[in-house]
Design a protein around this motif. Structure first.
Motif, short mmCIF file in Angstrom:
data_model
loop_
_atom_site.label_atom_id
_atom_site.label_comp_id
_atom_site.label_asym_id
_atom_site.label_seq_id
_atom_site.Cartn_x
_atom_site.Cartn_y
_atom_site.Cartn_z
N GLN A 1 -37.19 -6.71 -27.50
CA GLN A 1 -37.60 -6.08 -26.25
C GLN A 1 -37.99 -7.13 -25.21
N ALA A 2 -38.80 -8.10 -25.63
CA ALA A 2 -39.23 -9.16 -24.70
C ALA A 2 -38.04 -10.00 -24.26
N PHE A 3 -37.14 -10.29 -25.19
CA PHE A 3 -35.95 -11.08 -24.88
C PHE A 3 -35.08 -10.34 -23.88
N SER A 4 -34.90 -9.05 -24.09
CA SER A 4 -34.10 -8.23 -23.19
C SER A 4 -34.70 -8.22 -21.78
N GLN A 5 -36.01 -8.13 -21.68
CA GLN A 5 -36.67 -8.15 -20.37
C GLN A 5 -36.45 -9.49 -19.66
N LYS A 6 -36.54 -10.59 -20.43
CA LYS A 6 -36.31 -11.90 -19.83
C LYS A 6 -34.86 -12.02 -19.36
N MET A 7 -33.93 -11.41 -20.10
CA MET A 7 -32.53 -11.44 -19.68
C MET A 7 -32.34 -10.66 -18.39
N LYS A 8 -32.99 -9.52 -18.29
CA LYS A 8 -32.87 -8.70 -17.08
C LYS A 8 -33.43 -9.43 -15.87
N ARG A 9 -34.53 -10.13 -16.06
CA ARG A 9 -35.18 -10.84 -14.95
C ARG A 9 -34.60 -12.24 -14.72
N GLU A 10 -33.75 -12.69 -15.63
CA GLU A 10 -33.20 -14.05 -15.56
C GLU A 10 -34.35 -15.06 -15.49
N SER A 11 -35.33 -14.90 -16.37
CA SER A 11 -36.55 -15.69 -16.26
C SER A 11 -36.78 -16.66 -17.42
N PHE A 12 -35.71 -17.17 -18.02
CA PHE A 12 -35.86 -18.15 -19.08
C PHE A 12 -36.15 -19.52 -18.48
N THR A 13 -37.07 -20.24 -19.10
CA THR A 13 -37.33 -21.62 -18.68
C THR A 13 -36.36 -22.54 -19.42
N VAL A 14 -36.26 -23.77 -18.95
CA VAL A 14 -35.41 -24.75 -19.62
C VAL A 14 -35.88 -24.95 -21.06
N ASP A 15 -37.18 -25.01 -21.27
CA ASP A 15 -37.72 -25.18 -22.63
C ASP A 15 -37.35 -24.01 -23.52
N GLU A 16 -37.38 -22.80 -22.99
CA GLU A 16 -36.98 -21.63 -23.78
C GLU A 16 -35.50 -21.68 -24.14
N LEU A 17 -34.68 -22.11 -23.20
CA LEU A 17 -33.24 -22.22 -23.47
C LEU A 17 -32.96 -23.28 -24.53
#
Length: 71
Positions: free
Chosen positions: A30-46
């Protein structure tokens, strides 16, 4: 190309679901999906997503002359 599109392509190439990629990277689907919708991944997360899925994340700026500025 948007990060969410890149992640979807990664899942297809790895033959896993987005939910499985989320779990591999230590996030709830669920959290991952929300980050995908917002395009809010940081470089460290990637980088962490790449590492947890057995890949390498490379981010760089490439100048018109081919020179790269990498982090």
């Amino acid at each position: 190309m948007a990060v969410s599109e890149q992640l979807k392509i990664l899942c297809v190439k790895l033959n896993i679901s987005v939910s499985e990629l989320a779990r591999l990277s230590g996030k709830s689907p669920q959290a991952f999906s929300q980050k995908m919708k917002r395009e809010s991944f940081t470089v460290d997360e990637l980088k962490q997503i790449a590492e947890s899925s057995g890949c390498k994340y490379i981010g760089a700026f490439e100048l018109p002359n081919g020179e790269r500025v990498e982090y």
